[in-house]
Design an enzyme around this catalytic site. Structure first.
Site, short mmCIF file in Angstrom:
data_model
loop_
_atom_site.label_atom_id
_atom_site.label_comp_id
_atom_site.label_asym_id
_atom_site.label_seq_id
_atom_site.Cartn_x
_atom_site.Cartn_y
_atom_site.Cartn_z
N GLY A 15 0.90 -1.35 -0.22
CA GLY A 15 0.01 0.02 -0.03
C GLY A 15 0.79 1.08 0.05
N PRO A 31 4.78 -4.91 -0.89
CG PRO A 31 7.05 -4.29 -1.24
CD PRO A 31 5.99 -5.42 -0.45
N GLY A 32 3.64 -3.67 -3.81
CA GLY A 32 3.59 -3.83 -5.30
C GLY A 32 4.02 -2.56 -6.16
NE ARG A 33 -0.27 2.37 -5.75
CZ ARG A 33 -1.43 2.04 -6.70
NH1 ARG A 33 -1.36 2.81 -7.77
NH2 ARG A 33 -2.56 1.53 -6.25
NE ARG A 40 -3.42 2.70 -11.33
CZ ARG A 40 -3.41 3.72 -10.63
NH1 ARG A 40 -2.85 4.81 -11.39
NH2 ARG A 40 -3.64 4.10 -9.53
CE1 TYR A 77 -9.20 1.44 -9.48
CE2 TYR A 77 -7.41 1.61 -10.74
CZ TYR A 77 -8.27 0.95 -10.01
OH TYR A 77 -7.99 -0.61 -10.16
CB CYS A 121 -15.65 2.03 -30.13
SG CYS A 121 -14.77 2.35 -31.71
CE1 TYR A 134 -2.29 -3.53 -8.40
CE2 TYR A 134 -0.94 -1.81 -7.76
CZ TYR A 134 -1.52 -2.87 -7.42
OH TYR A 134 -1.15 -3.48 -6.34
N1 LLP Z 1 -1.42 -7.37 -0.65
C1 LLP Z 1 -2.37 -7.41 -0.79
C2 LLP Z 1 -3.32 -8.55 -0.18
C3 LLP Z 1 -3.21 -6.61 -1.63
O1 LLP Z 1 -4.54 -6.78 -2.14
C4 LLP Z 1 -2.37 -5.76 -2.66
C5 LLP Z 1 -2.90 -4.86 -3.57
C6 LLP Z 1 -1.13 -5.39 -2.15
C7 LLP Z 1 -0.57 -6.18 -1.19
C8 LLP Z 1 -0.13 -4.48 -2.93
O2 LLP Z 1 -0.66 -3.35 -2.78
P1 LLP Z 1 0.38 -2.07 -3.26
O3 LLP Z 1 1.53 -1.90 -2.52
O4 LLP Z 1 0.62 -2.26 -4.70
O5 LLP Z 1 -0.49 -0.65 -2.96
N2 LLP Z 1 -5.47 -1.73 -9.38
C9 LLP Z 1 -5.41 -0.58 -8.31
C10 LLP Z 1 -4.82 -1.28 -6.99
C11 LLP Z 1 -5.28 -2.53 -6.54
C12 LLP Z 1 -4.35 -3.00 -5.36
C13 LLP Z 1 -5.10 -4.29 -5.11
N3 LLP Z 1 -4.14 -4.88 -3.84
C14 LLP Z 1 -4.68 0.67 -9.00
O6 LLP Z 1 -4.50 0.38 -10.21
O7 LLP Z 1 -4.55 1.59 -8.24
#
Ligand code: LLP
Length: 415
Positions: A239, A274-276, A312, A316, A342, A371
């Site tokens: 997050g 972490p992802g983002r 995105r 969003y 379209c 994402y």
């Molecule tokens: N762990 C869990 C259980 C999650 O559901 C997620 C993301 C993460 C970790 C990683 O979160 P991050 O560090 O990336 O914030 N599609 C949306 C974001 C959806 C996030 C879903 N869960 C976007 O494009 O902003």
């Protein structure tokens, strides 16, 4: 923060001129910087050096094997949410003792697959899921490592579609139910309590609510340890927010310091998902201007990447910085940057001020590493973009551009 920069009006990724990459691979094209991925990983890991921790990269954010492999080589584990993501980690030879499995809807097959792979733990999101995992593990004669996902009911002030830690969200269970589930788990003989987990949302920029949530979960962990069972891992989810435009930077140093202070006395190992934070600013989407069109009240820059490539902005209202790959014009224009799909909702930016561009010019959509490609689709029967990974002065194609045949490969018109 990222390795995309202009040199003499030309955009580079590390040592590679993006114009050259486009000439070789075409557009739309996703490009990732290996260096940026590694640096983001190291910065996060460095912030938490005061406590034993495991980073489990969130596969859903950017799941190309080439990217996952880079992270595996950094020692990363993985946070997965489906059998498909588990398969990806298997394909790159990930260390399964560093894989955690979240998600509210795990099927019997997915649970069986994960048990056979001997993953570290399931992050359980409901009582029925706990019963199911116990039963599948029993059938296989295996013990399943588990954590309960706690929904600490905090407001992260992020976009409503990507907040997950409020009681109205479908994720996890509240702290009271969580305590009861640990009691139950202790009595189920095919489960082994390993951890406790939370994930409260994405693109969080304020550390306050996040640290409060960690505190709530830590308090529950203390009760579980006191009354029920030891806990080895405290998983705080992902997050951490990044800068797309002018957001307040997520202060990883201060965040880590606060979390460590809260959690250290418990003697647990921390898991971070972490992802983002790792992938977001490590990737861009390159696209070509097809047409420029003026209506009575708008300038439209029509490009070859649409919502099927990057959803995105439309889904969003997300902001992605967009600039030409080669800056030749000093003039700025106000325009909508739209795709070929379209739908009126097919835009990458609205009312955007940008350097003036001409037909056939290339544009770079920044902050598209997380994402981005993973949420792409074949809508309007558009083949998906190729993906490139840059490493220093070299680049490699980590996913080929789809061809028309890929669109119909699985179909059968002769019933
Ligand atoms: N762990 C869990 C259980 C999650 O559901 C997620 C993301 C993460 C970790 C990683 O979160 P991050 O560090 O990336 O914030 N599609 C949306 C974001 C959806 C996030 C879903 N869960 C976007 O494009 O902003």
């Amino acid at each position: 923060m990222n390795d995309f920069e202009y040199r003499g009006g030309e955009l580079f990724c590390e040592g590679v001129r993006l114009k050259d990459v486009i000439n070789k691979y075409g557009t739309p094209l996703y490009v990732y910087s290996r260096k940026s991925i590694c640096e983001n990983f190291d910065r996060l890991s460095g912030a938490f050096k005061g406590i034993g921790h495991l980073i489990c990269f969130s596969v859903k954010s950017c799941s190309s094997l080439g990217v996952l492999k880079v992270l595996k080589e950094k020692g990363s584990g993985f946070d997965i949410v489906s059998g498909g993501e588990l398969f990806r980690t298997e394909e790159i030879g990930a260390d399964m003792s560093k894989v955690v499995f979240a998600g509210v809807g795990k099927t019997n097959d997915e649970i069986e697959y994960a048990l056979e792979q001997n993953i570290l733990m399931f992050n359980i999101e409901s009582e029925q899921e706990m019963e199911r995992i116990d039963s599948v593990a029993g059938d296989l004669g295996i013990k399943a490592g588990i954590a309960v996902r706690i929904n600490p009911d905090v407001d992260t002030k992020t976009h409503k579609y990507i907040t997950t830690g409020k009681s109205e969200n479908k994720f996890g269970v509240d702290t009271k139910k969580g305590y009861d589930l640990y009691k139950k788990a202790a009595g189920l003989k095919n489960l082994e309590i390993k951890g406790i987990q939370m994930h409260i949302g994405s693109q969080i920029t304020e550390i306050g609510p996040y640290v409060n949530a960690v505190r709530k979960v830590k308090q529950l962990a203390e009760e579980v340890v006191r009354d029920i069972h030891p806990i080895e891992y405290l998983d705080i989810g992902g997050g951490m927010g990044i800068i797309y435009k002018d957001e307040k930077p997520f202060d990883v140093g201060a965040f880590a310091e606060n979390v460590i202070k809260e959690v250290k006395p418990l003697g647990v190992k921390l898991i971070i998902e972490p992802g983002r934070y790792i992938a977001g600013n490590s990737g861009v989407l390159l696209t070509q201007v097809q047409y420029f069109k003026k209506s009575s009240d708008k300038n439209f820059v029509i490009v070859d990447a649409g919502i099927n490539d990057l959803i995105r902005p439309s889904l969003y209202g997300a902001y992605h910085r967009i600039e030409p790959v080669s800056i030749r014009e000093k003039n700025r224009i106000l325009c909508d940057i739209v795709g070929p799909i379209c739908e009126s909702g097919d835009f990458l930016a609205k009312d955007r001020e940008m350097s003036a561009v001409a037909q056939d010019d290339y544009l770079c959509v920044f902050g598209a590493g997380a994402y981005g490609f993973v949420m792409s689709s074949n809508y309007n029967s558009r083949p998906r973009a190729a993906e490139i990974l840059v490493n220093g002065s070299e680049e490699a194609m980590i996913r080929k551009r789809e061809e028309y045949l890929d669109l119909t490969r699985l179909e059968n018109a002769n019933m």
